[in-house]
Scaffold this active site. Structure first.
Site, PDB file in Angstrom:
ATOM      1  N   MET A  47       0.857  -1.198   0.000  1.00 46.69           N
ATOM      2  CA  MET A  47       0.000   0.000   0.000  1.00 46.69           C
ATOM      3  C   MET A  47       0.887   1.239   0.000  1.00 46.69           C
ATOM      4  SD  MET A  47      -3.418  -0.424   0.119  1.00 46.69           S
ATOM      5  CE  MET A  47      -4.330   0.470   1.346  1.00 46.69           C
ATOM      6  N   CYS A  48       0.828   2.072   0.971  1.00 43.12           N
ATOM      7  CA  CYS A  48       1.508   3.356   1.089  1.00 43.12           C
ATOM      8  C   CYS A  48       0.705   4.420   0.340  1.00 43.12           C
ATOM      9  CB  CYS A  48       2.930   3.376   0.529  1.00 43.12           C
ATOM     10  SG  CYS A  48       4.046   2.214   1.326  1.00 43.12           S
ATOM     11  N   GLY A  49       0.777   5.625   0.867  1.00 45.38           N
ATOM     12  CA  GLY A  49       0.150   6.761   0.202  1.00 45.38           C
ATOM     13  C   GLY A  49       1.213   7.771  -0.157  1.00 45.38           C
ATOM     14  N   THR A  79       3.152   8.248   3.294  1.00 45.42           N
ATOM     15  CA  THR A  79       2.705   7.561   4.502  1.00 45.42           C
ATOM     16  C   THR A  79       2.839   6.065   4.238  1.00 45.42           C
ATOM     17  OG1 THR A  79       0.915   7.312   6.084  1.00 45.42           O
ATOM     18  CG2 THR A  79       0.258   7.857   3.836  1.00 45.42           C
ATOM     19  N   ARG A  83      -3.693   3.960   4.201  1.00 42.86           N
ATOM     20  CA  ARG A  83      -2.797   3.331   3.223  1.00 42.86           C
ATOM     21  C   ARG A  83      -1.427   3.050   3.828  1.00 42.86           C
ATOM     22  NH1 ARG A  83      -4.420   3.260  -1.901  1.00 42.86           N
ATOM     23  NH2 ARG A  83      -2.287   2.840  -2.525  1.00 42.86           N
TER      24      ARG A  83
END
Lengths: 229, 302
Positions: free
Chosen positions: B2-4, B152, B33
């Site tokens: 994920m990660c944003g 993030t 995320r």
């Protein structure tokens, strides 16, 4: 019409309020301030007109059967996923996997749609007024996909059945997708479907269908393996 | 993974704004995320930059002691004009030096205790472990700025700590910062190639190859757009990248479009985010955003 303000409410509260309004016999609902929130208007199983007044996030109007949904904004991934019946109309762009596993009804996206549009489509009609992204129509099994603009690489890859019409250019066909000449009846069908959503213009329609070489796959055909994999 | 990721840039050379606060505001709705760590890189007016700012990660029980030792090592190479500790991040302002790598190597001498995270004349990277909700504790977020990027993180393949958090800087070159959503599967091959060119890796995070890759290309004279087109061809795996340099903001998308990205552009600014929900605070309602297609490279300059 009843307006539900999304501001300050959780997604679950919004969707539960929609369900409560449906139980009360309300037939027209508007969502204000959606602000890109995910999972709005999911699992609507009754005839209702739902307007989402702004941008929506992932899976807007997913898993629905019979509603008329209008989204006055852009949407994220997976809009109208697995729609069974009804219409979902997006007055903006859509992210990836719009109308994934569409089974019935009509999805119309007036802007561009991202990669894997109508992936594993199993029925219904999906219309994209703009362009579509990579691997659109991947593993399509049934139904009609109408793309008024251009199609990116891998169009119709490994499709079993169904028909894709492209009014613009096709960057590259996917595995086993072939171009055929549309019939007069099909062209009339396209005009009718587009008119339903106010889409007009002149299009150079190309019809894309399965070449059916992957239907009866011979594992000893190494060349086919190389292409398919 | 994920990660944003987010990015924002004011397009007019004359305009600056609360970029740090905008990035923080964009990252908050993306916290699901990636709740493991968060960070931003903020760029101020390149023309006004005169001193070099280093952000040093401190990893010791005695943070003040580690900060003092890092400062002492820096002073052997260049005069330090300001030293401020913000949590486990030391901010060192030094007078311009000839070869930045010598300064970084000196500070990095005991990597178990301190690691240089970023160097910049007009940019700073700040990070924290945990959700992005209190990044505004860092003073840089309140400064008028021209552009910036944020991340993030949801960790899937390496440690959760400050060092493995993003954005990553190029360390030996100033003002190059990268955020990445995805996974670089030929990371080890790329790492070996970059190590042979002299880059020293400080983490086991696959994303760390990207700023060094960008730096190596830019040093050879490539434009940022050329560099990102090469990245799309040479990096394997899934990725959306946002790269920032003193005057440019670039985006690159992988060939299979496996990660989401929304871009919105107005006359005044460009904003980029993993999800549209992050864009509502920075652009007027009704502005159309779009998802870049596969292999897309976009670069904005100011």
């Amino acid at each position: 019409m009843v307006t539900v303000d999304c501001e300050g409410r959780t997604t679950r509260e919004i969707n539960q309020e929609i369900k409560a309004l449906l139980r009360d016999g309300i037939k027209e609902i508007r969502l204000s301030n959606p602000n890109g929130r995910h999972n709005l208007g999911v699992c609507l199983l009754a005839p209702v007109k739902l307007t989402i007044d702004g941008n929506a996030g992932y899976y807007a109007a997913g898993l629905c059967d019979g509603p008329e949904v209008v989204i006055r904004g852009n949407v994220g991934w997976g809009v109208a996923e697995n729609l069974m019946a009804g219409t979902v109309e997006v007055h903006g762009n859509a992210g990836n996997a719009a109308a994934a596993t569409l089974r019935g009804g009509t999805v119309c996206i007036h802007g561009d749609s991202g990669s894997r549009t109508a992936i594993s489509m199993k029925g219904g009609v999906c219309i994209v007024e703009g362009r579509v992204g990579y691997m659109t129509g991947f593993m399509m099994q049934k139904g009609t996909l109408i793309v008024c603009g251009d199609a990116d690489e891998g169009l119709g890859d490994s499709m079993y059945e169904g028909t894709i019409f492209v009014g613009g250019t096709i960057k590259e066909l996917g595995n086993d997708a072939v171009i055929k000449e549309p019939t007069r009846e099909e062209l009339a069908f396209l005009t009718g479907e587009l008119q339903r959503f106010g889409i007009t213009g002149r299009f150079d329609w190309k019809k894309v269908v399965a070449g059916r070489r992957l239907w009866n796959f011979n594992k000893k055909e190494l060349d086919v393996w190389k292409v398919a994999l | 993974m994920m990660c944003g990721i987010v990015g924002v840039m004011f397009k007019s050379p004359a305009e600056q704004g609360p970029v740090g606060q905008m990035l923080c505001g964009m990252m908050e709705p993306l916290f699901r995320r990636g709740p493991d760590s968060a960070g931003i890189a903020v760029y101020t007016d390149a023309a006004a930059a005169s001193e070099l700012v280093l952000r040093v990660l401190l990893n010791a029980p005695d943070l003040d002691g580690a900060a003092a030792r890092a400062q002492a090592r820096a002073e052997r190479i260049a005069p330090v004009t300001e030293a401020v500790r913000e949590g486990a991040l030391l901010r060192l302002k030094v007078q311009p030096v000839g070869e930045i790598s010598a300064l970084v190597s000196a500070i990095d001498a005991d990597r178990s205790e301190v690691v240089v995270a970023s160097v910049g004349y007009c940019s700073e990277i700040v990070k924290k472990v945990g959700a992005p909700d209190d990044l505004q504790q860092f003073a840089i977020t309140a400064q008028p700025a021209t552009h910036g990027i944020g991340h993030t993180r949801m960790a899937t393949e390496s440690k959760v700590d400050l060092a493995h958090s993003q954005p990553f800087g190029a360390r030996v070159s100033p003002d190059i910062a990268v955020v990445h959503n995805g996974h670089i599967t030929n990371y080890l091959k790329m790492k070996r190639r970059l190590e042979a060119q002299g880059y020293e890796f400080t983490t086991h995070n696959d994303s760390e190859v990207i700023p060094y890759y960008v730096d190596s290309k830019l040093r050879k004279g490539a434009s940022l757009a050329e560099c990102l087109r090469d990245a799309v061809r040479e990096l394997d795996g899934t990725f959306n990248l946002i790269v920032a340099t003193p005057r440019e903001l670039g985006v690159a998308k992988d060939p299979i479009a496996s990660k989401p990205l929304c871009v919105v552009e107005t006359d005044r600014l460009v904003a980029i985010a993993s999800e549209a929900v992050a864009l509502h605070g920075v652009v007027p309602a009704g502005v159309r955003f779009w998802e870049p297609p596969t292999k897309e490279v976009l670069v904005w300059s100011r």
